[in-house]
Design a protein around this motif. Structure first.
Motif, PDB file in Angstrom:
ATOM      1  N   ILE A 292      19.697 -47.849 -18.192  1.00 27.06           N
ATOM      2  CA  ILE A 292      20.441 -48.182 -16.978  1.00 27.06           C
ATOM      3  C   ILE A 292      20.530 -46.907 -16.142  1.00 27.06           C
TER       4      ILE A 292
ATOM      5  N   SER B 207      20.187 -52.924 -13.100  1.00 26.28           N
ATOM      6  CA  SER B 207      20.390 -53.571 -14.396  1.00 26.28           C
ATOM      7  C   SER B 207      19.125 -54.338 -14.795  1.00 26.28           C
TER       8      SER B 207
ATOM      9  N   THR C 128      24.843 -48.594 -24.888  1.00 22.38           N
ATOM     10  CA  THR C 128      25.315 -49.984 -24.847  1.00 22.38           C
ATOM     11  C   THR C 128      25.143 -50.605 -26.224  1.00 22.38           C
TER      12      THR C 128
ATOM     13  N   TYR D 206      29.151 -50.106  -6.957  1.00 20.14           N
ATOM     14  CA  TYR D 206      30.477 -49.715  -7.424  1.00 20.14           C
ATOM     15  C   TYR D 206      31.131 -48.810  -6.393  1.00 20.14           C
TER      16      TYR D 206
ATOM     17  N   TYR E 298      21.552 -49.357 -27.650  1.00 22.48           N
ATOM     18  CA  TYR E 298      20.645 -48.690 -26.724  1.00 22.48           C
ATOM     19  C   TYR E 298      21.273 -47.362 -26.326  1.00 22.48           C
TER      20      TYR E 298
ATOM     21  N   LEU F 231      33.632 -52.400  -9.827  1.00 24.83           N
ATOM     22  CA  LEU F 231      32.497 -53.225  -9.426  1.00 24.83           C
ATOM     23  C   LEU F 231      32.806 -53.958  -8.115  1.00 24.83           C
TER      24      LEU F 231
ATOM     25  N   VAL G 117      29.786 -44.857 -20.339  1.00 22.70           N
ATOM     26  CA  VAL G 117      29.233 -44.209 -19.152  1.00 22.70           C
ATOM     27  C   VAL G 117      30.000 -42.912 -18.961  1.00 22.70           C
TER      28      VAL G 117
ATOM     29  N   LEU H 223      27.508 -40.809 -11.908  1.00 17.03           N
ATOM     30  CA  LEU H 223      27.657 -41.591 -13.127  1.00 17.03           C
ATOM     31  C   LEU H 223      26.370 -41.568 -13.933  1.00 17.03           C
TER      32      LEU H 223
ATOM     33  N   TYR I 224      23.946 -58.272 -19.543  1.00 21.05           N
ATOM     34  CA  TYR I 224      23.687 -58.284 -18.112  1.00 21.05           C
ATOM     35  C   TYR I 224      23.439 -56.856 -17.601  1.00 21.05           C
ATOM     36  N   TYR I 225      23.778 -55.889 -18.398  1.00 22.02           N
ATOM     37  CA  TYR I 225      23.528 -54.470 -18.114  1.00 22.02           C
ATOM     38  C   TYR I 225      24.211 -53.969 -16.860  1.00 22.02           C
ATOM     39  N   TYR I 226      25.349 -54.572 -16.513  1.00 21.95           N
ATOM     40  CA  TYR I 226      26.215 -53.906 -15.558  1.00 21.95           C
ATOM     41  C   TYR I 226      27.643 -54.042 -16.080  1.00 21.95           C
ATOM     42  N   MET I 227      28.611 -53.455 -15.379  1.00 24.41           N
ATOM     43  CA  MET I 227      29.945 -53.288 -15.932  1.00 24.41           C
ATOM     44  C   MET I 227      30.996 -53.862 -14.997  1.00 24.41           C
ATOM     45  N   ASP I 228      31.738 -54.864 -15.472  1.00 24.18           N
ATOM     46  CA  ASP I 228      32.729 -55.488 -14.604  1.00 24.18           C
ATOM     47  C   ASP I 228      34.146 -55.001 -14.857  1.00 24.18           C
TER      48      ASP I 228
ATOM     49  N   TYR J  66      33.784 -42.983 -19.896  1.00 19.79           N
ATOM     50  CA  TYR J  66      34.375 -44.297 -19.634  1.00 19.79           C
ATOM     51  C   TYR J  66      33.784 -45.326 -20.580  1.00 19.79           C
TER      52      TYR J  66
ATOM     53  N   TRP K  74      24.768 -43.414 -17.445  1.00 20.02           N
ATOM     54  CA  TRP K  74      24.868 -44.335 -18.571  1.00 20.02           C
ATOM     55  C   TRP K  74      24.555 -43.601 -19.869  1.00 20.02           C
TER      56      TRP K  74
ATOM     57  N   PHE L 268      21.825 -45.054 -12.290  1.00 14.80           N
ATOM     58  CA  PHE L 268      22.660 -45.099 -11.096  1.00 14.80           C
ATOM     59  C   PHE L 268      22.028 -44.263  -9.983  1.00 14.80           C
TER      60      PHE L 268
ATOM     61  N   GLN M  24      23.433 -49.256  -8.911  1.00 14.83           N
ATOM     62  CA  GLN M  24      23.026 -49.212 -10.314  1.00 14.83           C
ATOM     63  C   GLN M  24      22.049 -50.347 -10.571  1.00 14.83           C
TER      64      GLN M  24
ATOM     65  N   TRP N 201      36.284 -51.446 -16.391  1.00 17.47           N
ATOM     66  CA  TRP N 201      36.174 -50.062 -16.835  1.00 17.47           C
ATOM     67  C   TRP N 201      37.526 -49.576 -17.346  1.00 17.47           C
TER      68      TRP N 201
END
Lengths: 122, 107
Positions: free
Chosen positions: B96, B91, A50, B36, A59, B46, A37, A45, A106-110, A95, A47, B98, B89, A112
């Motif tokens: 993706i 998902s 991935t 976020y 992707y 997150l 990202v 931000l 899951y297409y999100y980011m936990d 990032y 994207w 934001f 964001q 970074w």
């Protein structure tokens, strides 16, 4: 502790190339999809790309498709992005980020990383 | 592509205030919405996933709600460390996307 550490940023001329790396630790790297990202100076931000845990699925955002290639070396717990034909608009903090899904997207980011700065300028 | 629109773009509030930030998707995304927090010079963090699930370690004053196209992030009682920029964001599908961000400032 789960950690991501990017490297490889720097100053590059328009049309040039750069490879960013992201070293991962504290989790089973091969089990998780990973993303890049970016954030242009003073902007939001965006994207970029991935990749699945195995590396078999990738992707890309339209803005980088055909110029950037995401890859990973699970034996080295490292994520990469090869950036070619760089443009001024690619200038950003990049990032790397971890997807929370085990063997799934899951297409999100936990998690970074701290980011690495890429500047495209002559 | 699914467009994400946040409102307001900026917001001033006092410590202790209750604050709500809204995010609207250009098409239904069920509950595939995440929030976020980003502080200057730092990576995003997150807060909320799947529209209303609190990420581990995030204070309970943060909450999320919504489904379909309309979502909200609420901070029940602002603390000094909450002044930051917030991003939603989706998902639901690639690419993706934001929201443009909401900058929360101290009044």
């Amino acid at each position: 502790e789960v950690q991501l550490l990017e490297s490889g940023g720097g100053l590059v001329q328009p049309g040039g190339s750069l490879r960013l790396s992201c070293a991962a630790s504290g989790f089973t790297f091969s089990s998780y999809a990973m993303s890049w990202v970016r954030q242009a100076p003073g902007k939001g931000l965006e994207w970029v790309s991935t990749i699945s845990g195995s590396g078999g699925s990738t992707y890309y955002a339209d803005s980088v498709k055909g110029r950037f290639t995401i890859s990973r070396d699970n034996s080295k717990n490292t994520l990469y992005v090869q950036m070619n034909s760089l443009r001024a608009e690619d200038t950003a903090v990049y990032y790397c980020a971890k997807d929370p899904g085990t063997f799934a997207f899951y297409y999100y980011m936990d998690v970074w990383g701290k980011g690495t700065t890429v500047t495209v300028s002559s | 592509d699914i467009q994400m629109t946040q409102s307001p773009s900026s917001l001033s509030a006092f410590v202790g205030d209750r604050v709500t930030i809204t995010c609207r998707a250009s098409q239904s995304i069920s509950n595939y919405l995440n929030w976020y927090q980003q502080k200057p010079g730092k990576a995003p963090k997150l807060l909320i996933y799947a529209a209303s699930s609190l990420q581990s370690g995030v204070p309970s004053r943060f909450s999320g709600s919504g489904s379909g196209t309309d979502f909200t992030l609420t901070i029940s009682s602002l603390q000094p460390e909450d002044f930051a920029t917030y991003y939603c964001q989706q998902s639901y599908s690639t690419p993706i996307t934001f929201g443009q961000g909401t900058r929360l400032e101290i009044k």
